[in-house]
Every structure is written in structure tokens, then in C-alpha cells.
Design a protein around this motif. Structure first.
Motif, PDB file in Angstrom:
ATOM      1  N   MET A  69      14.480 -57.732   6.985  1.00  0.00           N
ATOM      2  CA  MET A  69      15.733 -57.566   7.720  1.00  0.00           C
ATOM      3  C   MET A  69      16.155 -56.115   7.696  1.00  0.00           C
ATOM      4  O   MET A  69      15.974 -55.421   6.709  1.00  0.00           O
ATOM      5  CB  MET A  69      16.811 -58.446   7.099  1.00  0.00           C
ATOM      6  CG  MET A  69      18.136 -58.421   7.841  1.00  0.00           C
ATOM      7  SD  MET A  69      19.229 -59.712   7.248  1.00  0.00           S
ATOM      8  CE  MET A  69      20.600 -59.476   8.386  1.00  0.00           C
ATOM      9  N   GLY A  70      16.734 -55.626   8.790  1.00  0.00           N
ATOM     10  CA  GLY A  70      17.274 -54.281   8.803  1.00  0.00           C
ATOM     11  C   GLY A  70      16.257 -53.233   9.187  1.00  0.00           C
ATOM     12  O   GLY A  70      15.503 -53.399  10.129  1.00  0.00           O
ATOM     13  N   GLU A  71      16.222 -52.142   8.415  1.00  0.00           N
ATOM     14  CA  GLU A  71      15.378 -51.013   8.769  1.00  0.00           C
ATOM     15  C   GLU A  71      13.899 -51.316   8.517  1.00  0.00           C
ATOM     16  O   GLU A  71      13.544 -51.988   7.565  1.00  0.00           O
ATOM     17  CB  GLU A  71      15.808 -49.783   7.967  1.00  0.00           C
ATOM     18  CG  GLU A  71      17.230 -49.339   8.291  1.00  0.00           C
ATOM     19  CD  GLU A  71      17.625 -48.084   7.538  1.00  0.00           C
ATOM     20  OE1 GLU A  71      16.735 -47.236   7.281  1.00  0.00           O
ATOM     21  OE2 GLU A  71      18.812 -47.952   7.201  1.00  0.00           O
ATOM     22  N   ARG A  72      13.067 -50.772   9.415  1.00  0.00           N
ATOM     23  CA  ARG A  72      11.623 -50.958   9.298  1.00  0.00           C
ATOM     24  C   ARG A  72      10.927 -49.611   9.333  1.00  0.00           C
ATOM     25  O   ARG A  72      11.324 -48.699  10.053  1.00  0.00           O
ATOM     26  CB  ARG A  72      11.098 -51.820  10.457  1.00  0.00           C
ATOM     27  CG  ARG A  72      11.641 -53.238  10.487  1.00  0.00           C
ATOM     28  CD  ARG A  72      11.184 -54.051   9.272  1.00  0.00           C
ATOM     29  NE  ARG A  72       9.735 -54.190   9.220  1.00  0.00           N
ATOM     30  CZ  ARG A  72       9.075 -55.223   9.750  1.00  0.00           C
ATOM     31  NH1 ARG A  72       9.732 -56.182  10.401  1.00  0.00           N
ATOM     32  NH2 ARG A  72       7.769 -55.310   9.645  1.00  0.00           N
ATOM     33  N   THR A  73       9.840 -49.499   8.545  1.00  0.00           N
ATOM     34  CA  THR A  73       9.025 -48.290   8.555  1.00  0.00           C
ATOM     35  C   THR A  73       7.597 -48.587   8.999  1.00  0.00           C
ATOM     36  O   THR A  73       6.809 -47.664   9.191  1.00  0.00           O
ATOM     37  CB  THR A  73       8.989 -47.644   7.157  1.00  0.00           C
ATOM     38  OG1 THR A  73       8.478 -48.603   6.204  1.00  0.00           O
ATOM     39  CG2 THR A  73      10.384 -47.206   6.732  1.00  0.00           C
ATOM     40  N   SER A  74       7.261 -49.867   9.149  1.00  0.00           N
ATOM     41  CA  SER A  74       5.929 -50.247   9.612  1.00  0.00           C
ATOM     42  C   SER A  74       5.948 -51.710  10.047  1.00  0.00           C
ATOM     43  O   SER A  74       6.885 -52.449   9.733  1.00  0.00           O
ATOM     44  CB  SER A  74       4.875 -50.050   8.508  1.00  0.00           C
ATOM     45  OG  SER A  74       5.126 -50.937   7.423  1.00  0.00           O
ATOM     46  N   TYR A  75       4.894 -52.116  10.781  1.00  0.00           N
ATOM     47  CA  TYR A  75       4.732 -53.504  11.210  1.00  0.00           C
ATOM     48  C   TYR A  75       3.299 -53.940  10.955  1.00  0.00           C
ATOM     49  O   TYR A  75       2.354 -53.201  11.247  1.00  0.00           O
ATOM     50  CB  TYR A  75       5.029 -53.660  12.705  1.00  0.00           C
ATOM     51  CG  TYR A  75       6.487 -53.502  13.075  1.00  0.00           C
ATOM     52  CD1 TYR A  75       7.360 -54.591  13.038  1.00  0.00           C
ATOM     53  CD2 TYR A  75       6.980 -52.260  13.454  1.00  0.00           C
ATOM     54  CE1 TYR A  75       8.691 -54.443  13.377  1.00  0.00           C
ATOM     55  CE2 TYR A  75       8.323 -52.103  13.794  1.00  0.00           C
ATOM     56  CZ  TYR A  75       9.173 -53.204  13.753  1.00  0.00           C
ATOM     57  OH  TYR A  75      10.502 -53.053  14.081  1.00  0.00           O
TER      58      TYR A  75
ATOM     59  N   SER B 183       2.971 -41.882  16.343  1.00  0.00           N
ATOM     60  CA  SER B 183       4.159 -41.328  15.697  1.00  0.00           C
ATOM     61  C   SER B 183       5.347 -42.293  15.737  1.00  0.00           C
ATOM     62  O   SER B 183       6.305 -42.135  14.992  1.00  0.00           O
ATOM     63  CB  SER B 183       4.556 -40.005  16.360  1.00  0.00           C
ATOM     64  OG  SER B 183       4.959 -40.217  17.709  1.00  0.00           O
ATOM     65  N   GLN B 184       5.296 -43.310  16.623  1.00  0.00           N
ATOM     66  CA  GLN B 184       6.399 -44.257  16.792  1.00  0.00           C
ATOM     67  C   GLN B 184       5.928 -45.666  16.437  1.00  0.00           C
ATOM     68  O   GLN B 184       5.021 -46.200  17.084  1.00  0.00           O
ATOM     69  CB  GLN B 184       6.903 -44.207  18.240  1.00  0.00           C
ATOM     70  CG  GLN B 184       7.956 -45.226  18.597  1.00  0.00           C
ATOM     71  CD  GLN B 184       9.239 -45.059  17.816  1.00  0.00           C
ATOM     72  OE1 GLN B 184       9.383 -45.643  16.746  1.00  0.00           O
ATOM     73  NE2 GLN B 184      10.149 -44.262  18.337  1.00  0.00           N
ATOM     74  N   ILE B 185       6.541 -46.267  15.428  1.00  0.00           N
ATOM     75  CA  ILE B 185       6.127 -47.621  15.026  1.00  0.00           C
ATOM     76  C   ILE B 185       6.659 -48.695  15.962  1.00  0.00           C
ATOM     77  O   ILE B 185       6.152 -49.811  16.014  1.00  0.00           O
ATOM     78  CB  ILE B 185       6.598 -47.954  13.600  1.00  0.00           C
ATOM     79  CG1 ILE B 185       8.141 -47.972  13.513  1.00  0.00           C
ATOM     80  CG2 ILE B 185       5.984 -47.007  12.591  1.00  0.00           C
ATOM     81  CD1 ILE B 185       8.687 -48.614  12.256  1.00  0.00           C
TER      82      ILE B 185
END
Length: 259
Positions: free
Chosen positions: A1-7, A132-134
Motif C-alpha cells: 500500500m502507498g509508495e512503490r519503488t518497484s513492481y 528509469s520509470q517504474i
């Protein structure tokens, strides 16, 4: 939930709005969700608009391609799935009975590589190979994407296709709704289209989380949108389905967990 830095590969990572009037669409969604906007150049892909909530990317917006407008395609939201290799996944989709939508995959500067595919039932989505953009850096929060749902004429065929393509697993409830799991986590849902939806064809619908679904539906209509289905209550929360002033369908969700 919330902020993500990767998928994890196979996970929905963001959504993009193809619209016939970017200025009008930006005015509508910024008033509805409190989004901020920034117009950015994307080389051969043209110009697109980053949509942000509290400074964090939640979606993108762009003018429809001339080919799409010439073909009479209506404004629409497109769901994006993170993949390791857009070219290889698109080729695999073709081998499994899907099809490329706009030819070969293409780069969006150094942000990533994208390929649009149509599944065997006819629904379109995009594959995103991040660089550069996840994708979205904020999800599941108020004003951010929280769910993607496929309405299709053949759920079993769609399940088989995406299971082979992305390794998705499924759970089907007693009432027939199928939830998607990717890497052990909830990743959207599938359901049979209703008779009223047949004219739209199979499609993916994005859900954005809001504090109050009824209030969001009312404000959307005041801003020029229209209701496509009355607000509905479920054990997990409330939802409303609507279209923006240019006709692109989307949904809102009020609740504490994924719908």
C-alpha cells in the motif's frame, strides 16, 4: 500500500489515459482527484502529461494517436503491466492467440519500453518494461490507482491466456468474481460482461481510491462527467462507475482494502 519503488513482473504498475482533449481531461481529473500535472516531451511518442498526487506519479495522460482517432476509437484508460522484456512478452502473447495493437514495441525516451496487446477475447492493455520509470510511485492510496478489472465475454479464455503469458493465478468466489494473484499478491479481477456492456466489447477498467464514492460521483457529474452505473455497496466497500467529459470510463472505490 502507498509508495512503490518497484513492481514484480506481471503486476499492474500504472494506467494511461488516451484522450481527444488533454486540456479538458486535465481540468476534470485535477478537480476530481486533486492531481497535479506536468507536460513532458517523449520524442517519437509525442508529448504526455504526468499525473501526480502529492508529487508522486499516479498515472499518465496523452492525446490519442492519429490512427486511433481516424479509426473512431473513443477516449479510454489503458492498464499497464510491468514486464522484464516487452518485446519477448509481446511475441509470446501473439503465439498464445493475442495480437499486437500498434505494431512493434517502442521506447519512451529512457523511461521504459511499451507494447500494446489485445488478448484473445478482445481486451487491450499495455506491457511496460521499466527503465528509469517504474510506473506509478503511489498506489492504493486516496487519489491513486487501486484495482484493475477485466469485463469480458469469456473469462475462462482470458484466464488461460494470462496464466500462460504472465503466470497469473486465480481464485473464483461463489458469486463468480475472479481475483487475480501475481507473485502471491492480489493483482486485479475478472468478471463476465453484462448485457448492457456488450456494445463496449471486452475491456479493462481502472479503479481509483476515494474517501467517499457517492461524493466523487456527484463531483464528477458536476465537472461534466456522467454516471455509467449507480453507486454500489459490497462487503468490502462502495464503488461507482462513470465516464469523464470525453467519454473515457473509470471507477472509484471507497474502502480500506483492495476491492
Amino acid at each position: 500500500m502507498g509508495e512503490r519503488t518497484s513492481y514484480e513482473p506481471g503486476t499492474f504498475c500504472w494506467v494511461g489515459l488516451a484522450t481527444s482533449d488533454p486540456a479538458r481531461a486535465k481540468a476534470f481529473y485535477t478537480s476530481l482527484f486533486g492531481w497535479e500535472t506536468e507536460d513532458l516531451a517523449a520524442a517519437a511518442a509525442g508529448t504526455y502529461t504526468a499525473l501526480r498526487r502529492h508529487g508522486k506519479d499516479v498515472a499518465i495522460l496523452y492525446r490519442q494517436m492519429p490512427e486511433a482517432r481516424a479509426a473512431g476509437a473513443p477516449p479510454h484508460w489503458t492498464s499497464y503491466i510491468s514486464v522484464e522484456d516487452a518485446d519477448a512478452t509481446a511475441a509470446r502473447a501473439d503465439a498464445l492467440g493475442g495480437a499486437a495493437v500498434f505494431g512493434t514495441p517502442f521506447d519512451v525516451l529512457d523511461a521504459g519500453r511499451v507494447a500494446a496487446i489485445r488478448d484473445p477475447t478482445g481486451a487491450i492493455l499495455s506491457l511496460w518494461q521499466p527503465r528509469s520509470q517504474i510506473g506509478a510511485k503511489l498506489v492504493n492510496d486516496i487519489g491513486a490507482l487501486c484495482w484493475n478489472e477485466l469485463a469480458t465475454s469469456d473469462v475462462q479464455r482470458a484466464k488461460a491466456f494470462f496464466g500462460e503469458l504472465l503466470g497469473w493465478q486465480y481464485r473464483t468466489a461463489h458469486h463468480g468474481y475472479t481475483t487475480i494473484r501475481n507473485a502471491g499478491r492480489l493483482n486485479g479481477g475478472m468478471r463476465e460482461q453484462t448485457e448492457q456492456e456488450d456494445r463496449l466489447g471486452p475491456n479493462w477498467l481502472p479503479y481509483f481510491r476515494v474517501e467517499k464514492a457517492d461524493d466523487a460521483a456527484r463531483r464528477a457529474e458536476e465537472a461534466g462527467g456522467r454516471s455509467l452505473a449507480q453507486t454500489s455497496a459490497f462487503p468490502f466497500g462502495r464503488t461507482a462507475v462513470m465516464a469523464d467529459p470525453l467519454g473515457a470510463p473509470f471507477a472509484v472505490y471507497e474502502g480500506e482494502t483492495d476491492p
